[in-house]
Design an enzyme around this catalytic site. Structure first.
Site, PDB file in Angstrom:
ATOM      1  N   ARG A  92       0.799  -1.219   0.093  1.00 14.17           N
ATOM      2  CA  ARG A  92       0.082   0.107   0.044  1.00 14.17           C
ATOM      3  C   ARG A  92       0.800   1.230  -0.036  1.00 14.17           C
ATOM      4  O   ARG A  92       0.525   2.519   0.068  1.00 14.17           O
ATOM      5  CB  ARG A  92      -1.027   0.148   1.189  1.00 14.17           C
ATOM      6  CG  ARG A  92      -2.343  -0.459   1.015  1.00 14.17           C
ATOM      7  CD  ARG A  92      -3.098  -0.176   1.698  1.00 14.17           C
ATOM      8  NE  ARG A  92      -4.555  -0.281   2.184  1.00 14.17           N
ATOM      9  CZ  ARG A  92      -5.312  -1.400   1.977  1.00 14.17           C
ATOM     10  NH1 ARG A  92      -4.933  -2.401   1.966  1.00 14.17           N
ATOM     11  NH2 ARG A  92      -6.709  -1.199   2.464  1.00 14.17           N
ATOM     12  N   ARG A 126     -21.842  -1.464   1.546  1.00 13.17           N
ATOM     13  CA  ARG A 126     -21.500  -2.909   1.808  1.00 13.17           C
ATOM     14  C   ARG A 126     -22.205  -3.496   3.121  1.00 13.17           C
ATOM     15  O   ARG A 126     -21.761  -2.794   4.368  1.00 13.17           O
ATOM     16  CB  ARG A 126     -19.972  -3.282   1.644  1.00 13.17           C
ATOM     17  CG  ARG A 126     -19.327  -4.592   1.952  1.00 13.17           C
ATOM     18  CD  ARG A 126     -18.010  -4.735   1.546  1.00 13.17           C
ATOM     19  NE  ARG A 126     -17.178  -3.891   2.074  1.00 13.17           N
ATOM     20  CZ  ARG A 126     -15.776  -3.699   1.824  1.00 13.17           C
ATOM     21  NH1 ARG A 126     -15.363  -4.630   0.876  1.00 13.17           N
ATOM     22  NH2 ARG A 126     -14.761  -3.087   2.449  1.00 13.17           N
TER      23      ARG A 126
HETATM   24  P1  AMP Z   1      -8.689  -3.535   3.564  1.00 16.47           P
HETATM   25  O1  AMP Z   1      -9.675  -4.537   4.011  1.00 16.47           O
HETATM   26  O2  AMP Z   1      -7.826  -4.011   2.594  1.00 16.47           O
HETATM   27  O3  AMP Z   1      -9.516  -2.298   3.084  1.00 16.47           O
HETATM   28  O4  AMP Z   1      -7.941  -2.965   4.789  1.00 16.47           O
HETATM   29  C1  AMP Z   1      -8.667  -2.362   5.754  1.00 16.47           C
HETATM   30  C2  AMP Z   1      -7.581  -1.482   6.713  1.00 16.47           C
HETATM   31  O5  AMP Z   1      -6.635  -2.356   7.292  1.00 16.47           O
HETATM   32  C3  AMP Z   1      -6.979  -0.429   5.980  1.00 16.47           C
HETATM   33  O6  AMP Z   1      -7.752   0.828   5.929  1.00 16.47           O
HETATM   34  C4  AMP Z   1      -5.783  -0.308   6.872  1.00 16.47           C
HETATM   35  O7  AMP Z   1      -6.116   0.408   8.074  1.00 16.47           O
HETATM   36  C5  AMP Z   1      -5.309  -1.768   7.153  1.00 16.47           C
HETATM   37  N1  AMP Z   1      -4.425  -2.203   6.236  1.00 16.47           N
HETATM   38  C6  AMP Z   1      -4.836  -3.308   5.301  1.00 16.47           C
HETATM   39  N2  AMP Z   1      -3.538  -3.724   4.553  1.00 16.47           N
HETATM   40  C7  AMP Z   1      -2.654  -2.693   4.785  1.00 16.47           C
HETATM   41  C8  AMP Z   1      -1.311  -2.701   4.335  1.00 16.47           C
HETATM   42  N3  AMP Z   1      -0.850  -3.106   3.278  1.00 16.47           N
HETATM   43  N4  AMP Z   1      -0.802  -1.727   4.833  1.00 16.47           N
HETATM   44  C9  AMP Z   1      -1.038  -0.800   5.991  1.00 16.47           C
HETATM   45  N5  AMP Z   1      -2.448  -0.934   6.370  1.00 16.47           N
HETATM   46  C10 AMP Z   1      -3.064  -1.841   5.886  1.00 16.47           C
END
Ligand code: AMP
Length: 215
Positions: A92, A126
């Site tokens: 990310r 969602r």
């Molecule tokens: P997601 O389900 O992929 O939208 O992730 C939800 C939350 O998890 C994000 O808003 C971040 O707070 C954290 N997160 C997930 N993947 C990452 C990553 N690669 N680096 C940092 N934070 C992450």
């Protein structure tokens, strides 16, 4: 040949989770997703890292990125154990992308592209089963009985970070941190962009042919 190593990039709400599940089934690979891994470890004590918050959950509820040390370690361990994978939600930022380049070689990098208005509509609508994790949508994918999961009868809830305010923050964070990651792979000539608008089945057809053409 060993199983493919795939990376699926795209903003929150682009359909990475749904399309990763299709890739898992099609290629018999593992789904490695930092979002789910962090949701299962929301309360983990990371105070020793001397960062802004003491748990991953606090970053997630604010829509901010969890510190790289925490996330890199999750990914390293997961990739070590996988014979082929689709990586979703990572890297990310550019530091994570560089870390990833050090620990593995990717076969295909896909960016799923969806306009912002559509992302907000998808994310705020969602709903997720609190028992089995199946996704629904208040407009596009309703369960048979409102608020109840078709698969297991569990209660449907909104993810804490799918509220409008946090969604806007997540999209801002994506633009700031993750859009440069997409450029990074584009400059390396490794990137294939797939149109992520439309029904999941249509997007899957486009994605499947794009990946197959590059393996
Ligand atoms: P997601 O389900 O992929 O939208 O992730 C939800 C939350 O998890 C994000 O808003 C971040 O707070 C954290 N997160 C997930 N993947 C990452 C990553 N690669 N680096 C940092 N934070 C992450």
């Amino acid at each position: 040949m060993s199983q493919p190593k795939l990376l699926l990039l795209g903003p929150p709400g682009a359909g990475k989770g749904t399309q990763s599940a299709n890739l898992v089934e099609r290629f018999g690979i593992e789904h490695v997703t930092t979002g789910d891994a962090l949701r299962s470890n929301k309360g983990m004590d990371i105070s020793h890292l001397d960062t802004e918050y003491d748990t991953p959950g606090a970053y997630m509820d604010a829509g901010e990125l969890v510190p790289d040390e925490v996330v890199n370690e999750i990914v390293r361990t997961a990739l070590e154990d996988a014979d082929g994978f689709v990586l979703d939600g990572y890297p990310r930022n550019l530091d994570q992308a560089e870390y990833l380049a050090d620990i593995t070689d990717l076969d295909v990098v896909v960016s799923l592209s969806v306009p912002t208005d559509e992302l907000v509509r998808r994310l705020t609508g969602r709903r997720v089963c609190s028992e089995c994790g199946t996704n629904y949508h208040v407009e596009f994918d309703q369960p048979e009985t409102e608020g109840v999961c078709d698969e297991c009868g569990g209660e449907l809830v909104q993810r804490d970070d799918d509220t409008e305010e946090t969604v806007r923050e997540r999209l801002r964070v994506f633009e700031e941190n993750t859009a440069p990651v997409i450029e990074f792979y584009d400059e390396e000539g490794e990137l294939v962009t797939v149109d992520g608008e439309g029904a999941p089945g249509e997007v899957w057809k486009r994605l499947e042919s794009a990946v197959e053409a590059r393996l």
